[in-house]
Design an enzyme around this catalytic site. Sequence first.
Site, PDB file in Angstrom:
ATOM      1  CD  GLU A  29      66.520   3.013 -15.654  1.00 55.13           C
ATOM      2  OE1 GLU A  29      67.420   3.882 -16.278  1.00 55.13           O
ATOM      3  OE2 GLU A  29      66.804   2.359 -14.772  1.00 55.13           O
ATOM      4  CG  PHE A  83      70.698   3.291  -1.866  1.00 56.89           C
ATOM      5  CD1 PHE A  83      71.514   4.327  -2.412  1.00 56.89           C
ATOM      6  CD2 PHE A  83      70.463   2.089  -2.460  1.00 56.89           C
ATOM      7  CE1 PHE A  83      72.255   4.210  -3.558  1.00 56.89           C
ATOM      8  CE2 PHE A  83      71.179   1.940  -3.611  1.00 56.89           C
ATOM      9  CZ  PHE A  83      72.032   2.850  -4.201  1.00 56.89           C
ATOM     10  CD  GLN A  84      69.192   2.709  -6.414  1.00 57.50           C
ATOM     11  OE1 GLN A  84      68.791   1.912  -6.514  1.00 57.50           O
ATOM     12  NE2 GLN A  84      70.106   2.892  -7.522  1.00 57.50           N
ATOM     13  CE  LYS A  99      63.586  -5.585  -1.704  1.00 61.51           C
ATOM     14  NZ  LYS A  99      64.976  -5.284  -2.287  1.00 61.51           N
ATOM     15  CG  MET A 113      64.483  23.576 -35.560  1.00 61.11           C
ATOM     16  SD  MET A 113      63.713  23.923 -37.190  1.00 61.11           S
ATOM     17  CE  MET A 113      62.526  22.712 -37.689  1.00 61.11           C
TER      18      MET A 113
END
Lengths: 555, 169
Positions: free
Chosen positions: A51, A113-114, A163, A466
């Site tokens: 993602e 969940f999630q 959802k 760097m």
Amino acid sequence: MNLTGAEIVVRALIEQGCQTVFGYPGGQVIHIYDALYEYQDELRHVLTAHEQGAAHAADGYARATGKPGVVIATSGPGATNLVTGIATAFLDSVPMVAITGNVMNAQIGTDSFQEIDITGITLPITKHNYFVGAVEDLADTIREAFRLAISGRPGPVLVDVPKDIQIARCDYAPQPPAVPAPPQAAKEVRIRDAAACINAAHRPFIYFGGGLASSGAQEELLALAEKIDAPMGCSMMGISCIPTGHPRFLGMQGMHGHYACSTAMHRSDCIIALGARFNDRVTGDRTKFAKGAKIIHIDVDGSELSKNVPASHGMRGDLKLTLQKLVGYVEPARHPEWRQTIALYQSEEERNRDSRPGLTPRGAMQALNRHLRENTPVATDVGQHQMWAAQTLCFRKPRRFLSSGGLGTMGFGMGAAIGAQMATGEHAVLVTGDGSFGMNLNELATAVTEGVPLVILLLNNGVLGMVRQWQTLFFDKHYSNTVLARQTDFVKLAEAFGAKAERADTLEALDAALSRAFQYQGPYLIDCAIGQDEFVLPMLPPGGSMDDMITKVGG
Amino acid sequence: MDKRYTVAVLVRNQFGVLNRVTSMFRRRQFNIDNLTVSETESPDYSRITVQFAGERVTKQQLVDQLYKLPDVCSIRELDNENAVSFELLLIKLKNDPASRGDIRAAADAFEAKTVDYTRDSIVLRVTADSRRIDDFIDLMRDYEILEICRTGVVSLERGADTIRKVTNL
């Protein structure tokens, strides 16, 4: 017509003019993905490897076009994986709409969940965010998100869609794409005051940032510079806004900026700042920054005025409209002495320029310059290679240099380059380092799957350059965790992903490799070895001012 | 030099809006001295009144940042010159026969009302500006304070001007 929430999400995106979205499916967006399947002829979905890559791709898409980039992710880890990408867009004022799924309303707040509170998490890194509580609000919320993302100072907006809202049905009627809040010029009286200040100046300097491209004010900027005989410099975000070769353009300013540019700004008696924000990387020690200068600051975001350095003339307003008026009020001027002084700075810069032969970082960037076309988008990651690219690459069109300025996100480039390629249809370039590339190289898979014509120029020095540079200069060469004793064979790695790749150990080999890479209609990685002790110069030491600029190290 | 500021913020009445506003204080590391949230004459809006101390420049930054929140409709900076401000205090004291008379005398001077009275405790209610409430609490420290609760300031502009006349551009 009566549609499900999931269909409304997709229809609203199409309605808003969106043609490509980036994302990754999951349990709580499965209905949206079903709608994407249904509307695949009208809306292209690009599946990324992660993602974060999708968020950077949406960002790159937006940077290259000015249109909002759109990213879709599922709840929980899908949503949290967007966070770095959203923050990157936020810090660089890039318009983006992120759509996340969430668990059903009935389960919200139960740690199901999630489930994650993504509107809470993204509160400080979005212009605004929404949790959609009713399907009747869904279409308007998405429209509002687009409007906000492109209004005023652009930025990311997140819409969290539970959802049950995706499943519920309601009536939907398409609407025209959102238009940004109408831009307004700054107050007339303030513009007149600022013009008087400019007319009194002997050493004017124009400093612009990414806001210039957002407002599309390039023409007005050049007209102002011409009329008042001022040199121009930019922050890193301003690169590619005007052609690099413009005779009045001194380049990038700041910590690793061009010597003549930083010095001219520091010695100016009137700095005209346009769509830039005097970041600490720009000013160094603020208490010593440009002490002799009056500061005229124009920004569409009023909160930027006097935030970092006090502005004697702060003006909130759209750059293009405000500059149009300002150009009318200033008197034509010539500053021959100031031009001579600047010529001296430029010859000093020329003297300190790295002119070693062979495959030096600057040599590699110049080789790349020979292959860039007018519209080639170039993305970078973050670190030494980014600064070399910013200092050396030449651009002719705006929105062609894509780099994470504010947040400094290593791993930004791969996604951004893919997004920029898809937005422009041009053969794209990623300049990266072995450290940054290691962060999100998984998106090679995306580039291969989608057949993205992309040249990946990997400056490989086996160190985190760097940080190593700082350790060399300020930490007694204690190379703590910056030596990458990895055994990665980047050529084989790229080939394993299905990309083409080759190694280049000389400047001639690099030039030939670049020719082959630009011929190939897919991702092509060039593993280009450079020394581990190359420096980015000039450099402002931490906490230093322009007077402390390091222009040479060692012999 | 830190100064104390009172800022009234008219916001859209949405869930999470208090979080958005206070989060801005947290990000700029302002410590909120007190805060009230209330309904307004319109169900579409809530009013948040915040008192905090800080430097003028950072205060201005904060106000500018608050203005950028889409849910913020307007902001007014209030002070004694342009506004009337009050706070409500409830203070619970030990009911001791030896001090009862003195407490009553101080309460009268501050127009405090006794709202609960038991064998062991007295609860007084005071409505006044914040400084007068501070003074009253200070006086009561001579006795045994069991518990204190104060509302934080509520504030309205003097005259016919209202916060809704300043709109978010």
